[in-house]
Enzyme design. Structure first.
Site, short mmCIF file in Angstrom:
data_model
loop_
_atom_site.label_atom_id
_atom_site.label_comp_id
_atom_site.label_asym_id
_atom_site.label_seq_id
_atom_site.Cartn_x
_atom_site.Cartn_y
_atom_site.Cartn_z
N LYS A 140 -20.85 -19.94 0.03
CA LYS A 140 -21.40 -21.29 -0.03
C LYS A 140 -22.33 -21.37 -1.24
O LYS A 140 -22.63 -20.35 -1.86
CB LYS A 140 -22.17 -21.60 1.25
CG LYS A 140 -21.25 -21.74 2.46
CD LYS A 140 -22.02 -22.29 3.64
CE LYS A 140 -21.13 -22.46 4.87
NZ LYS A 140 -21.93 -22.83 6.04
N HIS A 143 -28.13 -22.61 -3.13
CA HIS A 143 -28.82 -23.83 -3.55
C HIS A 143 -30.28 -23.55 -3.93
O HIS A 143 -30.77 -22.43 -3.81
CB HIS A 143 -28.69 -24.94 -2.50
CG HIS A 143 -29.26 -24.56 -1.17
ND1 HIS A 143 -30.62 -24.52 -0.94
CD2 HIS A 143 -28.67 -24.21 0.01
CE1 HIS A 143 -30.84 -24.15 0.31
NE2 HIS A 143 -29.68 -23.96 0.90
N HIS A 146 -32.57 -21.60 -1.78
CA HIS A 146 -32.47 -20.14 -1.81
C HIS A 146 -33.27 -19.58 -3.00
O HIS A 146 -33.88 -18.53 -2.90
CB HIS A 146 -31.01 -19.68 -1.93
CG HIS A 146 -30.20 -19.99 -0.71
ND1 HIS A 146 -29.01 -20.69 -0.77
CD2 HIS A 146 -30.40 -19.70 0.59
CE1 HIS A 146 -28.54 -20.83 0.45
NE2 HIS A 146 -29.36 -20.24 1.29
#
Length: 579
Positions: A140, A143, A146
């Site tokens: 994933k 983003h 993170h």
């Protein structure tokens, strides 16, 4: 620590007059922040802080009158050259030559340890801390949340290590769950072994996007469920493919984290706890905490009145574990393994509810050590885009910031040729990202702006790097040797005194950040230091001064550079020596 000696000396005199132990008084004496008004005292005692402990009719009088009364009872000595009363405070000015001598000798002697050995920390026990941060989900987006978790967690870990605590840095990956059923099927359809090896994060993300589009088809959904069930049942083929996803992703993460100057002691993940989470469900059942709902899911009642007004779902209807169950298993396992004194989870504030539930569940299960667990939450970052659009990979951000700094360096008239422009641009760019992120309270949301982050003259990481590089080149021009001997009489100008006073305060700033884990105290300290240095650099020239004056000023600038570099490293910034 220079400040400790001065505080102690002031406290011992106060102790005789106020009849209070010096230990209590030391906490109430703080260094005065340098102000634009100039010529401020060095330390102040807040009258309110010594009166609440000692309630002998003290409060009834006006605090200002009390301050005046106390100031009259105190005498100047070899350390303190001036004492006067302010609004509710007594202010102490240290003998100017002693200030210069003590501060500079201490900074130059202790180097990167300066401030960290202060007696302010003497009452803080050395601890073992587990810190979980970064924690991206494989396949994933990495983003911006993170990224925030990564740099905040890294700062907390750096600070704790610098203060002598033992730290275990854990990256808890999202490497299990239904999405791996989809990913497994996706890879069988769209995967490419070569791409998986060469750029795993990007390739898995692309596969995941493609299979999600295809997953409207019931057939694909069934296949995905099937693949995940195989994983849960330890089917060799399925597990071997999953393991490749995980291993290649971690290799790539390690490479990118290295660019950020971040490393982990342990790459953990939800997969590690899928079996242990079954044990947790059994424990919850044995303790009579697990209730089945009509839908067949397992819940634990968290409400005071036991009316299910607040509950946590810990089991799916098919008996498999959920994210929170795996988190319970992880917490229990870490306690068994590390016997930590504190465990800190660094995630965005949207997960506050999750951690409240996690801590409540641990408490209900009888784990008193849950008191040692803490969620350090942070706000959301809006508007971070690269030229290619929305941020998908951490690497995009690093490449973007490096490219922008290179461009700025190329167009700046003043830039000298640096040895490794790519490397320098990366370090300057990272400083820009980190300072923009750390300037406010962690819990506040902020609007990201490349232009603001990369200004060379504002309160930015670029300005800190520029100041550090400038101080390095000053040292370089004048022979680079480690100076220790200087004439203190040469450092009496107001601009020199302001830098000295600011250096004096460093341990208090470190102490504040260590107490509330907020980097902003250190950030604003370093920005102020850089502004004070910029003024001193203008008004206190080294070149063209007498040797004695030049030597003393070089010592001052060397000390400022040392503290600036130390503070930057705590924040996770690598100082550059040329720019």
């Amino acid at each position: 620590m220079a400040a400790c000696a001065f505080r102690r000396s002031i406290a011992s005199q106060l102790s005789k007059v106020l009849d209070l132990p010096p230990e209590i008084l030391i906490k109430s004496i703080s260094a005065v922040p340098v102000s634009k008004k100039r010529c401020v005292a060095d330390f102040q005692l807040s009258i309110a802080s010594v009166t609440e402990d000692n309630s002998s009719g003290f409060l009834s009088q006006d605090l200002n009158l009390q301050a005046q009364k106390l100031a009259k009872q105190l005498k100047c000595d070899a350390v303190v050259s001036e004492i006067n009363a302010g609004p509710g405070t007594v202010n102490f000015t240290v003998n100017r030559e002693l200030l210069a001598k003590t501060v500079l000798q201490q900074v130059l002697k202790e180097g990167s340890e300066y401030g960290l050995k202060s007696e302010l920390f003497s009452t803080v026990p050395k601890q073992k801390a587990v810190i979980e941060y970064s924690s991206p989900n494989i396949a994933k987006k990495f983003h911006i949340g993170h990224l925030r978790s990564t740099i905040v967690g890294n700062f907390i870990a750096n600070l704790k290590v610098a203060l002598g605590h033992e730290v275990i840095r854990i990256n808890y990956l999202g490497d299990w769950g239904m999405q791996f059923g989809l990913l497994g099927v996706g890879f069988q359809h769209f995967g490419n072994k070569e791409k998986l090896k060469s750029s795993p994060l990007q390739h898995l993300f692309e596969v995941y996007v493609q299979i999600n589009k295809a997953a409207e088809d019931e057939n694909i959904k069934e296949l995905a469920k099937d693949f995940f069930r195989k994983l849960e049942e330890h089917d060799e083929q399925a597990l071997s493919l999953w393991k490749q996803f995980r291993d290649f992703s971690i290799e790539e993460y390690i490479r990118i984290y290295k660019r950020l100057g971040v490393c982990f002691d342990e790459y953990s993940g939800e997969s590690v706890y899928q079996e242990k989470s079954q044990e947790v469900l059994k424990m919850l059942e044995d303790k009579g905490l697990l209730q089945k709902t009509e839908k067949g899911t397992g819940v634990v009642d968290l409400s005071e009145k036991k009316d299910l007004s607040s509950f946590s779902t810990v089991m799916r209807s098919d008996g498999t574990s959920l994210y929170i169950t795996r988190d319970l298993a992880a917490a229990i396992d870490r306690m068994n393994k590390h016997q930590f004194d504190t465990m800190i989870y660094v995630t965005d504030k949207s997960q506050s509810n999750h951690f409240e539930h996690l801590f409540q569940l641990l408490k209900l299960m009888g784990y008193d050590w849950v008191e040692r667990c803490q969620h350090v939450s942070f706000g959301l970052v809006q508007g971070m885009k690269t030229r290619r659009g929305e941020v998908v990979f951490l690497e995009d951000v690093l490449n973007e910031v490096r490219a922008r700094v290179l461009q700025n360096m190329a167009s700046a008239k003043t830039t000298k040729q640096v040895e490794d422009p790519m490397e320098t641009a990366e370090k300057v760019g990272l400083a820009a990202l980190i300072i923009q992120d750390f300037r406010g309270l962690l819990s506040s949301d902020y609007q990201f702006s490349w232009d603001r982050a990369l200004q060379s003259r504002g309160d930015t990481g670029v300005f800190l790097q520029y100041t550090h590089a400038r101080l390095c080149s000053l040292q370089h021009m004048h022979g680079n040797e480690q100076l220790t001997d200087f004439n203190v009489a040469c450092l009496q100008e107001p601009d020199a005194v302001s830098v000295l006073q600011h250096l004096l305060r460093y341990d208090e700033v470190l102490y504040r950040s260590s107490q509330d884990l907020q980097p902003k105290h250190i950030v604003s300290y370093l920005l102020t230091l850089s502004h004070l240095v910029a003024v001193a650099h203008r008004t206190l020239p080294v070149k063209g001064s007498t040797p004695e004056l030049a030597q003393a000023r070089l010592c001052l600038f060397q000390a400022a550079r040392s503290v600036l570099a130390g503070g930057m490293k705590l924040l996770g910034i690598t100082p550059v020596t040329q720019m």
